[in-house]
Structures are given as structure tokens and as C-alpha cells.
Design a protein around this motif. Structure first.
Motif, PDB file in Angstrom:
ATOM      1  N   ILE A 157       0.676  -1.230  -0.025  1.00  0.00           N
ATOM      2  CA  ILE A 157       0.114   0.000   0.227  1.00  0.00           C
ATOM      3  C   ILE A 157       0.747   1.372  -0.257  1.00  0.00           C
ATOM      4  O   ILE A 157       1.925   1.332   0.702  1.00  0.00           O
ATOM      5  N   GLU A 158       0.713   2.353  -0.800  1.00  0.00           N
ATOM      6  CA  GLU A 158       1.135   3.516  -0.755  1.00  0.00           C
ATOM      7  C   GLU A 158      -0.201   4.599  -0.857  1.00  0.00           C
ATOM      8  O   GLU A 158      -1.125   4.159  -1.535  1.00  0.00           O
ATOM      9  N   HIS A 159      -0.165   5.691   0.062  1.00  0.00           N
ATOM     10  CA  HIS A 159      -1.100   6.576  -0.102  1.00  0.00           C
ATOM     11  C   HIS A 159      -0.568   8.056  -0.237  1.00  0.00           C
ATOM     12  O   HIS A 159       0.407   8.214   0.622  1.00  0.00           O
ATOM     13  N   ALA A 160      -0.949   8.978  -0.953  1.00  0.00           N
ATOM     14  CA  ALA A 160      -0.459  10.312  -0.848  1.00  0.00           C
ATOM     15  C   ALA A 160      -1.573  11.209  -0.893  1.00  0.00           C
ATOM     16  O   ALA A 160      -2.733  10.898  -1.274  1.00  0.00           O
ATOM     17  N   GLU A 161      -1.564  12.175   0.054  1.00  0.00           N
ATOM     18  CA  GLU A 161      -2.720  13.283   0.299  1.00  0.00           C
ATOM     19  C   GLU A 161      -1.926  14.588  -0.189  1.00  0.00           C
ATOM     20  O   GLU A 161      -0.777  15.061   0.381  1.00  0.00           O
ATOM     21  N   GLY A 162      -2.751  15.580  -0.874  1.00  0.00           N
ATOM     22  CA  GLY A 162      -2.183  16.926  -1.098  1.00  0.00           C
ATOM     23  C   GLY A 162      -1.519  16.704  -2.697  1.00  0.00           C
ATOM     24  O   GLY A 162      -0.901  15.834  -2.738  1.00  0.00           O
ATOM     25  N   LEU A 163      -1.627  17.594  -3.415  1.00  0.00           N
ATOM     26  CA  LEU A 163      -1.266  17.368  -4.700  1.00  0.00           C
ATOM     27  C   LEU A 163       0.139  17.301  -5.026  1.00  0.00           C
ATOM     28  O   LEU A 163       0.857  16.750  -5.829  1.00  0.00           O
ATOM     29  N   ASP A 164       0.956  17.835  -3.946  1.00  0.00           N
ATOM     30  CA  ASP A 164       2.278  17.892  -4.098  1.00  0.00           C
ATOM     31  C   ASP A 164       2.936  16.695  -3.840  1.00  0.00           C
ATOM     32  O   ASP A 164       3.694  16.117  -4.425  1.00  0.00           O
ATOM     33  N   GLU A 165       2.216  15.989  -2.680  1.00  0.00           N
ATOM     34  CA  GLU A 165       2.704  14.596  -2.537  1.00  0.00           C
ATOM     35  C   GLU A 165       2.119  13.651  -3.496  1.00  0.00           C
ATOM     36  O   GLU A 165       3.006  12.626  -3.749  1.00  0.00           O
ATOM     37  N   CYS A 166       0.991  13.930  -3.943  1.00  0.00           N
ATOM     38  CA  CYS A 166       0.598  13.094  -5.305  1.00  0.00           C
ATOM     39  C   CYS A 166       1.360  13.030  -6.290  1.00  0.00           C
ATOM     40  O   CYS A 166       1.708  12.021  -6.956  1.00  0.00           O
ATOM     41  N   LYS A 167       1.995  14.118  -6.683  1.00  0.00           N
ATOM     42  CA  LYS A 167       2.709  14.511  -7.806  1.00  0.00           C
ATOM     43  C   LYS A 167       4.154  13.533  -7.751  1.00  0.00           C
ATOM     44  O   LYS A 167       4.595  13.102  -8.421  1.00  0.00           O
ATOM     45  N   LYS A 168       4.428  13.692  -6.100  1.00  0.00           N
ATOM     46  CA  LYS A 168       5.967  13.096  -5.962  1.00  0.00           C
ATOM     47  C   LYS A 168       5.614  11.500  -6.093  1.00  0.00           C
ATOM     48  O   LYS A 168       6.667  10.831  -6.762  1.00  0.00           O
ATOM     49  N   VAL A 169       4.527  10.955  -5.646  1.00  0.00           N
ATOM     50  CA  VAL A 169       4.547   9.531  -5.841  1.00  0.00           C
ATOM     51  C   VAL A 169       4.013   9.217  -7.260  1.00  0.00           C
ATOM     52  O   VAL A 169       4.616   8.100  -7.592  1.00  0.00           O
TER      53      VAL A 169
ATOM     54  N   LYS B 132       6.334   6.212 -12.106  1.00  0.00           N
ATOM     55  CA  LYS B 132       6.725   6.450 -13.225  1.00  0.00           C
ATOM     56  C   LYS B 132       8.265   5.970 -13.457  1.00  0.00           C
ATOM     57  O   LYS B 132       8.767   5.148 -14.591  1.00  0.00           O
ATOM     58  N   LEU B 133       9.048   6.230 -12.431  1.00  0.00           N
ATOM     59  CA  LEU B 133      10.545   5.784 -12.423  1.00  0.00           C
ATOM     60  C   LEU B 133      10.622   4.390 -12.020  1.00  0.00           C
ATOM     61  O   LEU B 133      11.802   3.849 -11.909  1.00  0.00           O
ATOM     62  N   GLY B 134       9.411   3.429 -11.842  1.00  0.00           N
ATOM     63  CA  GLY B 134       9.622   2.289 -11.384  1.00  0.00           C
ATOM     64  C   GLY B 134       9.798   1.896 -10.080  1.00  0.00           C
ATOM     65  O   GLY B 134      10.214   0.550  -9.524  1.00  0.00           O
ATOM     66  N   LYS B 135       9.683   2.869  -9.216  1.00  0.00           N
ATOM     67  CA  LYS B 135       9.983   2.846  -7.797  1.00  0.00           C
ATOM     68  C   LYS B 135       8.857   2.426  -7.022  1.00  0.00           C
ATOM     69  O   LYS B 135       8.815   2.003  -5.703  1.00  0.00           O
ATOM     70  N   LYS B 136       7.623   1.988  -7.478  1.00  0.00           N
ATOM     71  CA  LYS B 136       6.488   1.911  -6.739  1.00  0.00           C
ATOM     72  C   LYS B 136       5.809   0.312  -7.286  1.00  0.00           C
ATOM     73  O   LYS B 136       4.476   0.276  -7.115  1.00  0.00           O
ATOM     74  N   ASN B 137       6.648  -0.228  -8.036  1.00  0.00           N
ATOM     75  CA  ASN B 137       5.904  -1.456  -8.680  1.00  0.00           C
ATOM     76  C   ASN B 137       5.382  -2.578  -7.607  1.00  0.00           C
ATOM     77  O   ASN B 137       5.922  -2.688  -6.584  1.00  0.00           O
ATOM     78  N   GLY B 138       4.272  -3.139  -7.827  1.00  0.00           N
ATOM     79  CA  GLY B 138       3.754  -4.146  -6.989  1.00  0.00           C
ATOM     80  C   GLY B 138       2.663  -3.277  -5.941  1.00  0.00           C
ATOM     81  O   GLY B 138       2.041  -4.050  -5.343  1.00  0.00           O
ATOM     82  N   CYS B 139       2.700  -1.945  -5.953  1.00  0.00           N
ATOM     83  CA  CYS B 139       1.790  -1.175  -5.123  1.00  0.00           C
ATOM     84  C   CYS B 139       0.426  -0.909  -5.676  1.00  0.00           C
ATOM     85  O   CYS B 139      -0.057  -0.790  -6.954  1.00  0.00           O
ATOM     86  N   LEU B 140      -0.545  -0.842  -4.600  1.00  0.00           N
ATOM     87  CA  LEU B 140      -1.855  -0.150  -4.805  1.00  0.00           C
ATOM     88  C   LEU B 140      -1.597   1.238  -4.409  1.00  0.00           C
ATOM     89  O   LEU B 140      -1.142   1.437  -2.968  1.00  0.00           O
ATOM     90  N   ILE B 141      -1.790   2.214  -5.239  1.00  0.00           N
ATOM     91  CA  ILE B 141      -1.548   3.758  -4.452  1.00  0.00           C
ATOM     92  C   ILE B 141      -2.841   4.527  -4.524  1.00  0.00           C
ATOM     93  O   ILE B 141      -3.486   4.546  -5.756  1.00  0.00           O
ATOM     94  N   GLU B 142      -3.098   4.848  -3.784  1.00  0.00           N
ATOM     95  CA  GLU B 142      -4.287   5.857  -3.454  1.00  0.00           C
ATOM     96  C   GLU B 142      -3.740   7.126  -3.418  1.00  0.00           C
ATOM     97  O   GLU B 142      -2.898   7.460  -2.627  1.00  0.00           O
ATOM     98  N   GLY B 143      -4.410   8.068  -4.168  1.00  0.00           N
ATOM     99  CA  GLY B 143      -4.090   9.419  -4.107  1.00  0.00           C
ATOM    100  C   GLY B 143      -5.412  10.343  -3.781  1.00  0.00           C
ATOM    101  O   GLY B 143      -6.376  10.064  -4.187  1.00  0.00           O
ATOM    102  N   MET B 144      -4.970  11.348  -2.725  1.00  0.00           N
ATOM    103  CA  MET B 144      -6.286  12.314  -2.421  1.00  0.00           C
ATOM    104  C   MET B 144      -5.590  13.679  -2.747  1.00  0.00           C
ATOM    105  O   MET B 144      -4.481  14.091  -2.402  1.00  0.00           O
TER     106      MET B 144
END
Length: 502
Positions: free
Chosen positions: A428-440, A445-457
């Protein structure tokens, strides 16, 4: 300022209330006169409440009224009447002239952005650490006090860090600070301006502006026309609604109030969230765990989804194809009641854009926020104590109701995966706030979150922190958590995702 009942909050509420009163009470042939009178109701005396003059105050109020009617702002260099375009907006269908988010130029105070300035705290000390730290020799002493030469200053902030008295202020523009994707720029007169190519309509700039210079457009006038016309208007309420209309006010009482103002039925959007959670749980296992997709991005937050599609188009395939809870609930309502006019009531300004998409516009007929609904309730003088506290609203689960809080979407999906597929490990990964969403998204995109379910708010805190809420974020979080804990059913059934909706 979030959660404080400031003059900005009061002013916005008055506009929504007065526009709602006109919509309910005034005949079509007298609408123009009633609209023109609203600025005088907001500033009824010769003494201004918010600005330096009643004339500027009323002029700005007139622009707010236009936005609340779904109309665009008037140009500053042409003679356009306050009620110009009202005939087109006096309808019983969804209406607003894009763009959704607007800066009222006459209301903007031209806040300086990213400027360093020496305050009266400067003591003219012997050390002169500010001078020593400046790489561009931009600081000198005049009459024993430090002065920054803005022509030389590169805004590195080293002087501020070095000053032992914190005498150097970093002046920033609140709306720009609140925008996590840098969609606020400056026009030729120094006023804030929204770059609509970047904007994802989260509304955080609107919440942050202390001059109420940023506003979104509303559909409350058109919604009330549909109610008056006799249409079968049905409300679907987002789970963040709990606590928004007063301490101890239950969903049953809100349902009673909604029926009093003209809604025929009330449904929980959390029911649609249950479908989404089950669907995305299966999708994660079938597509990410199997290796078909590197990761899965949740789809329920429209600002997050717009950010991904606008700035990371190469990740579109990784955005879940599950319908958002708003759309799922609307389609299920129209399946049961084909003539229903569905109104999404929630915390989010961006849902107004989602509902206008070609693939969605026939499902959701109107979108209003809790803030706008509060104006409607006040216009009708609603007293919540008149309604039954425990009237049932549906059979949503705790998982679906938890979507309102940041992390709740990922948690619901994770719980569903563990229930349906006990042997599968969920990342699990989750980001809140657009600046954090953009980072995640960049890391994904760079392949650092493979295998993850990513929630963005898009909003820090989740839906409870949306631009159209009435309650302080922490209190709203407590209310939703209680709502989740008191839910009799905790998780959606495994086969819920197989429900076919047109």
C-alpha cells in the motif's frame, strides 16, 4: 484558517443562502431584480463590513452572485450588466460556464509572492549575519537597519535562516502556497491568476485565500429550479457528510432535511464505494499481483485522476478503470428510477468537473457541496431537531464509509484483498495533497512503486478536507471514524464487483 468561522466563510454562506432564496421564492419574470438586490442584502448599510468602501464591496458581491448562478465574471473593461446571461442560467438542468475555478480580480489583494523583507524586528546587530550569508551582496544597512535590494535578491532564503532575531519575513501568496501543482500565476497587474491547463479543481486555493478572491461556480440555482419544476430529484450523499451540519446531527436527520427542501429520496455514496473497493481489490490481484500491470492507481479522487492524466499521461493504463463511487451510485439509482435527477452532495469542487465529462454527464445531473447545501438549508430555515435521527439511509459498509478520510480507500481495498485472497500480500502507498501526489506519481513512473496499490487524494486529509466542507478537518475525521466503527457491516461481499450497471 481551516475550520474557523471567518468573515470569508460567512460571506460565502450569505451568497449561497440569498441565491437559494431567490431560486425558491422569486418568479421568473422578477429574477433579475432579485439578483441585483443581493449585494445590497449582503452590505445593507452605508458602512462596509469587509472592504474599504461599500461600492467595492457590493461590486465584488455581485461577481460572487454571478459565480453562484454558474455564470462567468464580468470583464473589467466592458459594460456588462450584473444579470447578463441570467436567462441562460435560469433553467432546471446542470449549468455553468467553464472554467470552474475563478479569481475575482477586484477582490484579489495582489499578495506578493516569494519575497524576502526585513521587518521591524531588526536590531541592527553587530554580527550582521544576514549580510555575511547573502551570496549576491543584496543586503545593506540604512540608518542602522538591514535593507534587502530586491533587484539583486535571488530569494535563496539564506538571510532569513541566518538572522538570530527572525527579523526577515518570507512573504508568499496563500493561494499559490496551497496549490500543490503550481497552477497559480500572476497577471500583468500583480493579481493571482489560475492556469486552467494545469488546474485540477481541488479548490485548495479557494480555501486558502483570506480575501475570498477565489471561488468556484455553483449549480444550486438550477437544482432548485428542477425541484420547483416537480422533477424526481434524488440525493446521493458522500460519507464525509457526517458532522457537517452540527454536532450530533445524524444521517437520518440530514435525510429528513433533504426531503423537506425537495429531494424525493436519499442514498449513500458509500454504497458505490463498496462496489469500488471490491472491484479494485480484484483488479489489484488479477492485474498487479499477476504482473500484467506494474502498479494500480485508485480512481475515486477526480483531482488525483486529472493530475495523473494531465502530467503523467504514460500512466493512464495504471489508473483503475473502476467507476468512481459517485458514478456507480448514480447509475444504480437510475437503474431503479429511470426518471430520477441525481444530485451528488459532497465535499469536493472537482466532482463538478467529473460530472460534466461526456461519459458521466447522463449519470449525475447536478453536483453541490456541503457548503452550498448549508446555504439551501438556511434559505429554507431548516431545524434538524424536527427530523427522525435514525431513519435508515442504506446498507453501506464501514469500508465504503471510510473512503472519506485519507488512507481510507487503500485501507478498504487492502481489507477486501485480505478477506477475498488470504494468501496475497498487499503493498500500500497513499499520498494526500497534490504536491505529495505528484511526488508519488513521479516515483511510480520511475519504477519505484512496482507492485503497489497507490491511493491518491488531492486534498490533504482526504475528502473531509475538500473545498466545500463546513467542518474542521480533525473534527470531520473523528465523525467519520465513529460512523465507520458503528457500521453493522464492515466489508462488501466478494461478488459485489460483478453487479452489472448500465
Amino acid at each position: 484558517m481551516r475550520g474557523l468561522k471567518t468573515s470569508v466563510v460567512t460571506l460565502r454562506h450569505k451568497v449561497f443562502k440569498e441565491v437559494a432564496k431567490v431560486a425558491y421564492e422569486v418568479e421568473s419574470d422578477k429574477i433579475n431584480d432579485a439578483i441585483e438586490a443581493i449585494p445590497y442584502k449582503i452590505t445593507p448599510t452605508e458602512v462596509p463590513k469587509y472592504r474599504e468602501s461599500i461600492y467595492r464591496e457590493r461590486a465584488i458581491a455581485a461577481e460572487r452572485v454571478r459565480l453562484a448562478m454558474g455564470l462567468s465574471l464580468r470583464p473589467a473593461d466592458k459594460p456588462v450588466h450584473v444579470t447578463s446571461g441570467v436567462d441562460q442560467s435560469n433553467i432546471s438542468d446542470k449549468y455553468y460556464e467553464p472554467p470552474l475555478m475563478q479569481v475575482i480580480p477586484s477582490a484579489c489583494d495582489k499578495c506578493e509572492d516569494n519575497v524576502y523583507e526585513v521587518s521591524n524586528q531588526c536590531r541592527g546587530c553587530v554580527a550582521k549575519a544576514c549580510v555575511a550569508s547573502c551570496p549576491k551582496d543584496a543586503i545593506s544597512f540604512v540608518n542602522g537597519k538591514a535593507v534587502i535590494n530586491r533587484e539583486k535578491c535571488i530569494r535563496c532564503g539564506k538571510c532569513k535562516q541566518a538572522c538570530p532575531y527572525d527579523a526577515i519575513a518570507h512573504k508568499t501568496r496563500p493561494c499559490s502556497d496551497a496549490c500543490g501543482i503550481k497552477a497559480i500565476k500572476t497577471d500583468e497587474l500583480g493579481r493571482a491568476q489560475i492556469d486552467n491547463d494545469k488546474c485540477v479543481a481541488c479548490g485548495q486555493c479557494m480555501v486558502a485565500c483570506p480575501f475570498a478572491a477565489v471561488a468556484d461556480k455553483s449549480q444550486i440555482f438550477q437544482l432548485i429550479q428542477a425541484i420547483k419544476k416537480g422533477d424526481y430529484v434524488v440525493a446521493e450523499v458522500a460519507p464525509a457528510i457526517i458532522g457537517q451540519f452540527g454536532k450530533g446531527i445524524t444521517l437520518g436527520q440530514i435525510k429528513g432535511a433533504l426531503k423537506e427542501v425537495g429531494f424525493k429520496e436519499v442514498y449513500e455514496v458509500a454504497g458505490g464505494a463498496d462496489v469500488a473497493a471490491a472491484t479494485e481489490a480484484h483488479q489489484y490481484v488479477e492485474e498487479v499481483v499477476s504482473g500484467k500491470l506494474p502498479f494500480l492507481l485508485t480512481s475515486c479522487c477526480p483531482s488525483w485522476a486529472m493530475l495523473a492524466k494531465k502530467q503523467f499521461p504514460q500512466l493512464i493504463d495504471e489508473v483503475s478503470q473502476a467507476l468512481t463511487p459517485m458514478v456507480t451510485t448514480a447509475r444504480s439509482i437510475k437503474q431503479k428510477i429511470p426518471n430520477a435527477r441525481v444530485v451528488f452532495i459532497g465535499p469536493c469542487a472537482a466532482k463538478k468537473l467529473e460530472a460534466s465529462r461526456e461519459s458521466v454527464r447522463s449519470d449525475v445531473d447536478f453536483v453541490i457541496t456541503f457548503e452550498e447545501l448549508a446555504g439551501i438549508f438556511d434559505a429554507k430555515e431548516i431545524d434538524f431537531t424536527n427530523y427522525v435521527a435514525e431513519e435508515p439511509t442504506g446498507e453501506a459498509t464501514g469500508a465504503g464509509r471510510g473512503y472519506a478520510v485519507a488512507g481510507g480507500v487503500a485501507s478498504a481495498i487492502e481489507q477486501c484483498v485480505k478477506e477475498y485472497y488470504p494468501d496475497v500480500e498487499v503493498k500500500i502507498e497513499h499520498a494526500e495533497g497534490l504536491d505529495e501526489c505528484k511526488k508519488v506519481l513521479l516515483l511510480a513512473k520511475l519504477g519505484k512503486k512496482n507492485g503497489c496499490l497507490i491511493e491518491g487524494m488531492g486534498c490533504p486529509g482526504g475528502c473531509i478536507a475538500g473545498a466545500g466542507t463546513n467542518l474542521p478537518v480533525e473534527r470531520a475525521k473523528e465523525e467519520v471514524q465513529k460512523f465507520v466503527q458503528n457500521s453493522s457491516v464492515k466489508l462488501p461481499e466478494k461478488d459485489l464487483y460483478e453487479i452489472e450497471l448500465p
